[in-house]
Design a protein around this motif. Structure first.
Motif, PDB file in Angstrom:
ATOM      1  N   ASN A  60       0.824  -1.204   0.000  1.00  0.00           N
ATOM      2  CA  ASN A  60       0.000   0.000   0.000  1.00  0.00           C
ATOM      3  C   ASN A  60       0.866   1.265   0.000  1.00  0.00           C
ATOM      4  O   ASN A  60       0.558   2.250  -0.675  1.00  0.00           O
ATOM      5  N   GLU A  61       1.988   1.213   0.722  1.00  0.00           N
ATOM      6  CA  GLU A  61       2.875   2.374   0.811  1.00  0.00           C
ATOM      7  C   GLU A  61       3.500   2.722  -0.540  1.00  0.00           C
ATOM      8  O   GLU A  61       3.705   3.896  -0.857  1.00  0.00           O
ATOM      9  N   ILE A  62       3.804   1.700  -1.337  1.00  0.00           N
ATOM     10  CA  ILE A  62       4.431   1.961  -2.640  1.00  0.00           C
ATOM     11  C   ILE A  62       3.402   2.099  -3.756  1.00  0.00           C
ATOM     12  O   ILE A  62       3.742   2.104  -4.939  1.00  0.00           O
ATOM     13  N   GLY A  63       2.121   2.187  -3.380  1.00  0.00           N
ATOM     14  CA  GLY A  63       1.077   2.434  -4.367  1.00  0.00           C
ATOM     15  C   GLY A  63       0.486   1.205  -4.995  1.00  0.00           C
ATOM     16  O   GLY A  63      -0.204   1.297  -6.014  1.00  0.00           O
ATOM     17  N   GLY A  64       0.675   0.050  -4.405  1.00  0.00           N
ATOM     18  CA  GLY A  64       0.106  -1.186  -4.929  1.00  0.00           C
ATOM     19  C   GLY A  64      -1.126  -1.599  -4.150  1.00  0.00           C
ATOM     20  O   GLY A  64      -1.460  -1.017  -3.112  1.00  0.00           O
TER      21      GLY A  64
END
Length: 416
Positions: free
Chosen positions: A255-259
């Protein structure tokens, strides 16, 4: 052994042992059944309660009891014939899982049956682990364990999806009954494919006093604690508590890396996939090189986590976590050396001590990483535990290098 150098075993030599084939297939069935049960139980609890918390708790109970039952019950494998222990525990687990499939059972009863199921797993795993070095001499054991460990890792990559499809096809009760059938098949394979041997404790000298069960348990823990090589091998295994944190933080890191969930699934598969490749590669090395590189590989398993601080994106992270998994293959020769170095009549108990230390370090590592992530970020948490893991691996590797200088190698095993 040629000229004092241990020859590297070949796969066809290992699978040429009929008893190993039976133990290997029994292990495969156990892994498949466990995956089916975890998925089926998670679905069953969620369907009845619609509670994510209770579902997670039930899933955790498939791992947590090992911390208690490991040291308490693993010694059964040293006091009774191991073939008999494996058959009886398989049959007991078949009955327990079949009972869990009864729809009218209260949820609390299902959970208690689950705890009992895990309890019977500890003596089975200890008996099987202690039997393998008797069946497979020398480097054959390392390859045999590699085959088993690769199956376990493949199950993590593919098993949950397969288990989900099975539960969809036959329902939760049907999935549990399939799990019960795998235990019955495992018991049959062991009954007809593994030789009957006396209890290893019976091989002691007649003038040795017979100890109580708890004194035997204390003796197994004492053996590990007072033997430098065994202590160092357990310390190397416990380094897993640092790099296994990628499993606990895969979802928030994705979630942090946009996934999303798809990215998390790929991240969860990266480490076990790398471990499979690493185990294959490490079996190609000469035995002496494997033992020499245990420390450096433990360090290498932690290094990729440090780079997560830069949040490099999905593909670079997949590469990093796969590299960590490849280096983590050092667990294969580490655990093999540990089991082979313990006298046969104490292998079950020593295995329980080491298994508990390993699982305890993994659970504590994931818990601490989660706490750090809550107060900072998943990427920083992974970097911190990675750096701490490097230091721990350096200490454990140094201890192993010192202990190895006076190490006499595998203990003599009984082959009949």
């Amino acid at each position: 052994m040629v000229g004092g150098v241990v020859e590297r075993a070949r796969w066809r030599d290992v699978f040429g042992h009929a008893e190993f084939r039976a133990l290997f297939l029994a292990g495969v069935l156990s892994v498949v059944g466990d995956q089916l049960a975890r998925v089926a139980l998670s679905v069953l609890v969620f369907e009845r309660t619609e509670s994510a918390g209770l579902t997670a708790l039930t899933y955790a109970l498939t791992y947590i009891p090992d911390l208690v039952f490991g040291p308490l019950l693993a010694g059964v494998a040293d006091r009774y014939p191991r073939r008999r222990v494996m058959i009886i525990t398989d049959l007991a687990r078949a009955v327990l899982v079949a009972a869990m499939a009864i729809d009218m059972l209260p949820l609390l009863v299902v959970i208690l049956l689950l705890v009992a199921l895990q309890g019977f797993g500890s003596p089975f795993n200890a008996a099987r682990a202690a039997t393998l070095p008797v069946v497979l001499p020398g480097d054959h054991y390392v390859l045999g364990k590699a085959a088993n460990d690769m199956v376990v890792q493949f199950s993590q990559v593919l098993g949950f999806g397969t288990g989900g499809l099975a539960v969809v096809a036959v329902g939760t009760s049907g999935g549990l009954l399939l799990d019960s059938a795998t235990f019955l098949l495992s018991a049959a394979l062991i009954a007809f494919g593994v030789k009957s041997r006396p209890a290893p404790a019976a091989a002691r000298q007649d003038d040795e006093p017979k100890r109580t069960y708890f004194k035997d348990m204390a003796a197994g823990a004492s053996l590990v604690a007072r033997t430098p090589s065994l202590r160092a091998l357990v310390a190397l295994a416990m380094v897993a508590g640092f790099y296994v944190t990628v499993e606990g933080l895969a979802v928030p890191y994705a979630n942090e890396i946009g996934g999303g969930p798809e990215a998390a699934g790929l991240l969860l598969a990266a480490s076990p996939a790398g471990a499979v490749a690493g185990m294959w590669l490490i079996t190609l090395w000469p035995p002496e090189r494997r033992m020499r590189l245990l420390g450096p590989l433990a360090v290498a398993a932690c290094v990729p986590l440090v780079f997560c601080a830069f949040r490099p994106g999905l593909v670079p992270t997949l590469v990093l976590w796969a590299l960590s998994g490849m280096a983590s293959a050092y667990h294969l020769p580490t655990s093999a050396a540990f089991v082979q170095a313990v006298p046969d009549h104490q292998r079950g108990q020593a295995f329980g001590v080491a298994s508990t230390a390993l699982k305890g370090s993994q659970g504590l590592g994931i818990l601490l990483a989660g706490l750090i992530a809550d107060r900072s970020s998943p990427s920083l948490a992974l970097a911190v535990v990675g750096a701490a893991g490097i230091l721990a691996a350096l200490v454990a590797g140094t201890a192993w290098t010192r202990a190895r200088q006076g190490w006499e190698g595998p203990a003599k095993t009984v082959t009949e």
